[in-house]
Motif scaffolding. Structure first.
Motif, short mmCIF file in Angstrom:
data_model
loop_
_atom_site.label_atom_id
_atom_site.label_comp_id
_atom_site.label_asym_id
_atom_site.label_seq_id
_atom_site.Cartn_x
_atom_site.Cartn_y
_atom_site.Cartn_z
N ALA A 12 0.84 -1.14 -0.04
CA ALA A 12 0.01 -0.04 -0.06
C ALA A 12 0.94 1.34 0.10
CB ALA A 12 -0.91 -0.17 1.29
N MET A 13 1.89 1.36 0.90
CA MET A 13 2.85 2.61 0.97
C MET A 13 3.29 2.62 -0.26
SD MET A 13 3.15 3.98 3.81
CE MET A 13 4.37 5.06 2.77
N SER A 14 4.08 1.60 -0.84
CA SER A 14 4.62 1.71 -2.49
C SER A 14 3.60 2.27 -3.49
CB SER A 14 5.36 0.50 -2.66
OG SER A 14 6.18 -0.39 -1.68
N ALA A 15 2.54 1.80 -3.38
CA ALA A 15 1.33 2.06 -4.41
C ALA A 15 1.40 3.70 -4.26
CB ALA A 15 0.20 1.40 -4.35
N ILE A 16 1.26 4.17 -2.88
CA ILE A 16 1.00 5.70 -2.63
C ILE A 16 2.22 6.33 -3.24
CG2 ILE A 16 0.72 7.45 -0.88
CD1 ILE A 16 -0.72 5.31 0.60
N ALA A 17 3.53 5.91 -2.91
CA ALA A 17 4.62 6.38 -3.35
C ALA A 17 4.78 6.33 -4.86
CB ALA A 17 5.90 5.66 -2.56
N GLY A 18 4.43 5.45 -5.54
CA GLY A 18 4.56 5.31 -6.95
C GLY A 18 3.62 6.32 -7.61
N PHE A 19 2.42 6.50 -7.12
CA PHE A 19 1.30 7.18 -7.57
C PHE A 19 1.73 8.74 -7.43
CE2 PHE A 19 -2.81 9.82 -6.79
CZ PHE A 19 -3.35 9.49 -7.93
N LEU A 20 2.17 9.33 -6.43
CA LEU A 20 2.73 10.52 -6.10
C LEU A 20 3.84 10.90 -6.96
CD1 LEU A 20 2.00 11.14 -2.32
CD2 LEU A 20 0.79 11.90 -3.91
N GLY A 21 4.74 9.92 -6.77
CA GLY A 21 5.94 9.88 -7.58
C GLY A 21 5.78 10.25 -9.28
N ALA A 22 4.68 9.42 -9.71
CA ALA A 22 4.34 9.96 -11.10
C ALA A 22 3.76 11.20 -11.36
CB ALA A 22 3.55 8.59 -11.61
N LEU A 23 2.84 11.43 -10.32
CA LEU A 23 2.16 12.87 -10.50
C LEU A 23 3.21 14.17 -10.60
CD1 LEU A 23 -1.03 12.50 -8.54
CD2 LEU A 23 -0.90 12.99 -10.89
N THR A 24 4.13 13.90 -9.78
CA THR A 24 4.86 15.02 -9.43
C THR A 24 6.30 15.15 -10.16
OG1 THR A 24 6.05 13.93 -7.67
CG2 THR A 24 4.35 15.45 -6.99
N GLY A 25 6.26 13.66 -10.82
CA GLY A 25 7.73 13.72 -11.69
C GLY A 25 8.80 13.53 -10.85
#
Lengths: 279, 121
Positions: A12-25
């Protein structure tokens, strides 16, 4: 903690990190390592091993989409990969020999830089020369990129400076298990005067190759533990996939501020933990 | 073959590699949880995992025996192979374009990657 709990919480943590990482570049790897190390007490060696794997996944997974848009410059990428891959091997060997405190402190500094960039520096187009300099011409690095339906020409300059910065980016990537996309973009966009959009997509293309160069060292040293890497890789990949899907609608400015604050806090925490010898 | 088509092929190859890898890691993960879900885990102390997860030969053997951790690691090997395949394809692509300079540049990158991965043989 049982294996089941660990797997799902990290997923779950990694999914959030991946999501935010992609959104913010900024990429997911940069927050995965401190979160695993600080919140889960995972040894930083396992954390950077798992992060490195997730970095390859997001880079390779997104490549097809970026290529279709026609921004990335494969010649520039390939030439600079000579520098990033050699740097990555040097970085990975360094990671084996320096103490984890040093890794934590360097990581903290990289996080502070990422936070600064996220909070205060909006991505901007700088004026790009259309002519390459002498070396850029000899290496045929100039190309075109799409702007409002037509393709604009751009030149490539200061190749040796860019090459040197890329060696540094590769070393950081190998030392910390991150993509170090921010430094790659700086090398292309600021030093080599390549258009911002071309720089970011070419950087994304290069990240996977750079990370693969340190993977051999990480693997042979046992840094890549399947029980830790599995939820991280699957989570970041799923998160990044959805992150790129909603990229257009989301309020990126607000997200950048939230993400920047999180990264800032993690950076301070990493440095403190490194100095006090807790990580 | 022009640059754009070459890059599109490479992009599709990478995506296929990632999907294949993710499916393998997922299968290994399901198997791992089915067998070890109640295990107490702690990763506070680093200790290398041994040949099963550290060398190509060990990973292949344990994956072939459906060892869950070996299977996950095999999926991760597939993932690490995708950028290597991308560079190999670029060597071929540039050679077909008769672009000697960039065929050599790509070949240098490929050699660096192979030399690095040989550590884990």
């Amino acid at each position: 903690m049982t294996a089941l709990t660990f797997t799902f919480v990290v997923l779950a943590m990694s999914a959030i990190a991946g999501f935010l990482g992609a959104l913010t570049g900024l990429g997911g790897g940069v927050v995965i390592v401190p979160v695993l190390a600080i919140a889960f007490g995972v040894d930083i060696k396992y954390a950077i091993g798992a992060s490195l794997v997730s970095v390859i996944a997001t880079s390779s997974g997104a490549a097809a989409a970026y290529v279709r848009e026609g921004y990335s410059n494969i010649r520039v990428g390939m030439l600079l990969e000579i520098a990033t891959t050699v740097g990555a091997i040097v970085g990975a060997i360094l990671a084996v020999h320096v103490t984890t405190h040093v890794i934590a402190i360097v990581f903290g500094l990289v996080l502070l830089q990422a936070a600064y960039q996220s909070l205060f520096k909006p991505d901007q187009e700088t004026a790009c020369p259309t002519e390459s300099d002498a070396l850029g011409k000899r290496l045929r690095l100039g190309s075109t990129y799409p702007v409002d339906g037509t393709r604009l020409e751009y030149g490539v300059r200061n190749v040796p400076t860019g090459f040197g910065l890329m060696f540094g980016a590769g070393t950081l990537s190998g030392l910390l298990g991150i993509g170090s996309g921010a430094l790659k973009v700086i090398a292309m966009d600021r030093a080599m005067k390549i258009p911002f959009k071309v720089s970011t997509t070419t950087s994304n293309f290069m990240i996977g190759v750079t990370a693969a160069a340190s993977a051999g060292v990480y693997l042979s040293r046992g840094y890549i533990d399947p029980r830790v890497a599995m939820p991280v890789m699957l989570g970041v990949l799923a998160g990044a996939f959805f992150g790129t899907k909603v990229l257009i609608q989301a309020r990126v400015r607000t997200l950048r501020i939230i993400f920047g604050c999180v990264v800032l806090a993690l950076g301070i925490e990493m440095i403190v933990n490194g100095l006090t010898g807790k990580v | 073959m022009d640059d754009q088509r070459l890059e599109t092929n490479i992009g599709n190859l990478l995506r296929t590699g990632v999907l294949l890898s993710a499916a393998t890691v997922f299968a290994g993960g399901v198997l791992y949880l089915a067998r070890h879900h109640a295990d107490r885990v702690s990763y506070h102390q680093f200790s290398a995992g041994g040949a099963i997860v550290q060398s190509f030969r060990g990973i292949l053997q344990s994956a072939a025996h459906l060892n869950s951790e070996g299977l996950i690691q095999f999926g991760l090997l597939l993932l690490i192979a995708t950028p290597v395949a991308r560079v190999a394809l670029a060597v071929v692509g540039f050679a077909l374009e008769r672009d000697r300079l960039y065929a050599v540049v790509s070949l240098i990158v490929l050699i660096i990657l192979v030399l690095s991965l040989m550590r884990a043989l």
